[in-house]
Scaffold this active site. Structure first.
Site, PDB file in Angstrom:
ATOM      1  CB  SER A 273      -6.761  -7.775   5.845  1.00  0.00           C
ATOM      2  OG  SER A 273      -7.276  -8.068   4.563  1.00  0.00           O
ATOM      3  CG  HIS A 303      -4.176  -4.700   2.385  1.00  0.00           C
ATOM      4  ND1 HIS A 303      -4.864  -5.226   1.321  1.00  0.00           N
ATOM      5  CD2 HIS A 303      -4.533  -5.471   3.459  1.00  0.00           C
ATOM      6  CE1 HIS A 303      -5.595  -6.256   1.728  1.00  0.00           C
ATOM      7  NE2 HIS A 303      -5.421  -6.404   3.026  1.00  0.00           N
ATOM      8  NE  ARG A 358     -11.414  -7.210  -5.519  1.00  0.00           N
ATOM      9  CZ  ARG A 358     -10.436  -7.190  -4.618  1.00  0.00           C
ATOM     10  NH1 ARG A 358     -10.697  -7.449  -3.345  1.00  0.00           N
ATOM     11  NH2 ARG A 358      -9.183  -6.935  -4.970  1.00  0.00           N
ATOM     12  CG  ASP A 404      -8.479  -0.385  -2.726  1.00  0.00           C
ATOM     13  OD1 ASP A 404      -9.521  -0.605  -2.081  1.00  0.00           O
ATOM     14  OD2 ASP A 404      -7.425  -1.021  -2.554  1.00  0.00           O
TER      15      ASP A 404
END
Ligand code: NMX
Ligand code: MLT
Length: 469
Positions: A273, A303, A358, A404
């Site tokens: 991105s 992604h 994250r 994710d």
């Protein structure tokens, strides 16, 4: 039914509805103390000089070799881009202008005492490289609020799409519907000098960041909640307002959204991105065009769409094995996924070689706010099983979870259960990083991106001649 959606956006909330008239560029906080654009403009000359010196002193130095594997293997490991807003270390993870996620949590202003950073503070940091004061972060909230008006045509455009249009397609179309308001495109057509490009790119970037929460909430409400829209709350910050306009008023959900929007914002320049936004912007396509292109890349399952895929995979797992399967059953399920030629979503990374910080940040949030939540328990169990199974294949370079693997659990807990929407939330956050860098790319006068490609025949010919080794 969707075509008859009711829209109340922009009606009656004075502070929310300040459309830009013509091409006039508004000034914010003209005393200079809280003026982000002014702060930025003061930094640009020294950074331009810095880049000039880098080119002059080291322009001909080598950054390493490029192997055939690199050229045909997705350009992995080739340093080929300047990206100022963040840097990724394979072992440690991301740093935003030199700050790790725990640093951000400790240093950036928050909406509640001791709470999660507000992304507006992060935006100031990404643009200026400096940690903002609370006043400066609040000035960004106010600036974004003033720019947030969404024209009525946007909902009409979305309503003309098929009812089953994916939320990421809606995001891309919605951003393109805003593109006619680009100050940069208008300034370019007028023949603005290139030294001024960054100024209108800044205006477009701030406008777009301001409008994204309303656009994203509009997509959510029309797709999943019958179409009735919720006006922005004039006292809430940017991320909390996004949750609020989606229909979520819980203060815990607002804190989660602040954290979510902060940590997904930037992951250096090479990810699909960011790289796409950068590449398209390098042709002097305006921020709407380049960000929409980046979002089309984020919509790929390897992604950003992986956050949707994780939830689908978890749902399939619990449908087959029950809500609290034992670890052996989970192991077999992971092995079956691999055997069927699919990826285990949420695991692996092109650069990271450890657990994504994250992921860790989201895990800590879950430990604090939802320790007994069954889906959190399942995701924790997976952390103990998946890396070992992936590691045994011998080919997966990073068996650890990425961002994710965990985000869906937090969203599910607060009632945002529609997984096909999750990548839109990732995309709103990603605007902060890629658009902040876009401003710097124009300020630094970075050229059009144009790497060299090779055919197999040209490679074979070059290598058969023994050059290079
Ligand atoms: N499950 C199964 N196979 C995997 C996985 C995984 N999670 N990760 C890597 N592999 C495979 C990969 O497909 C490749 O197989 P082959 O040689 O047959 O083509 C092999 O392992 C080597 O790949 P790597 O060099 O380890 O990884 P690469 O840099 O090519 O890809 C990802 C990185 C992130 C695309 C990959 O790990 C993946 O597909 N993960 C699952 C999808 C995912 O979670 N994506 C989100 C990434 C974060 N984000 O938000 O963008
Ligand atoms: C990202 O946040 O962009 C992903 O982790 C993918 C990447 O960095 O390659």
């Amino acid at each position: 039914m969707l075509a008859q959606a009711v829209c109340r956006i922009g009606l009656g909330l004075g502070t929310q509805s300040l459309p830009i008239v013509g091409n006039s560029l508004r000034r914010f906080c003209s005393d200079g103390v809280d003026d982000l654009k002014k702060a930025l403009s003061e930094l640009i000359p020294e950074q331009q000089e810095r880049l000039k010196a880098l080119k002059k002193n080291y322009g001909s130095k080598s950054l390493g070799e490029v192997t055939v594997d690199m050229a045909i293997g997705g350009m992995r490991g080739i340093p080929g881009m300047l990206w100022e807003t963040s840097l990724l270390d394979p072992e440690e993870g991301i740093r935003f202008r030199g700050l790790s996620i725990p640093d951000l949590q400790a240093q950036l202003p928050s909406a509640v005492p001791g709470g999660q950073p507000i992304p507006e503070g992060l935006l100031w940091l990404l643009l200026t490289g400096k940690v903002p004061t609370k006043e400066q972060a609040v000035s960004v909230t106010e600036e974004l609020r003033e720019r947030s008006h969404l024209g009525a045509h946007v909902l009409k455009v979305l309503n003309s799409l098929p009812d089953d249009a994916h939320p990421m397609s809606q995001l891309s179309v919605g951003v393109m519907a805003l593109q006619s308001g680009s100050h940069f495109a208008a300034a370019y057509t007028r023949g603005t000098h290139k030294s001024k490009y960054w100024e209108t790119v800044y205006e477009d970037s701030m406008d777009l960041i301001a409008k994204l929460p309303q656009l994203a909430a509009m997509i959510y409400r029309r797709t999943y909640k019958g179409g009735e829209q919720i006006n922005p709350h004039h006292k809430l910050d940017w991320a909390a307002n996004l949750a609020y306009m989606m229909g979520y008023e819980d203060s815990g959900c607002h804190e989660m959204m602040r954290m979510y929007q902060t940590i997904h914002s930037d992951h250096e320049g090479g990810n699909v991105s960011a790289h796409t936004t950068h590449l398209v912007g390098s042709a002097l396509s305006d921020p709407y065009l380049s960000y929409a292109a980046g979002m089309n890349g984020l919509a790929g399952p390897l992604h950003g769409l992986a956050n949707q895929e994780v939830l689908r995979w978890l749902k399939d797992l619990t449908a087959k094995l029950g809500p609290q399967p034992d670890k052996e059953a989970v192991r077999k399920y992971v092995e079956d996924t691999l055997a069927s030629g699919k990826v285990v979503p949420g695991y692996g990374h092109a650069v990271l070689r450890k657990t994504d910080p994250r992921y860790t940040c989201q895990r800590e949030f879950a430990q604090k706010y939802m320790p007994g939540y069954p889906l959190f328990k399942l995701v924790s169990d997976l952390y103990e099983v998946v890396p070992e199974v992936l590691g045994k294949t011998g080919k997966i370079k990073n068996p650890w979870p990425n961002v994710d693997a965990h985000s869906g659990v937090l969203l599910q807990y607060y009632g945002i259960t529609e997984e096909n929407y999750y990548t839109v939330l990732f995309g709103v956050s990603r605007a902060l990083g890629v658009l902040a860098q876009g401003v710097w790319s124009r300020a630094l006068g970075l050229p059009i991106e144009r790497p060299k490609s090779m055919t197999m025949a040209s490679l074979e010919h070059m290598l058969a001649q023994g050059t290079p080794t």
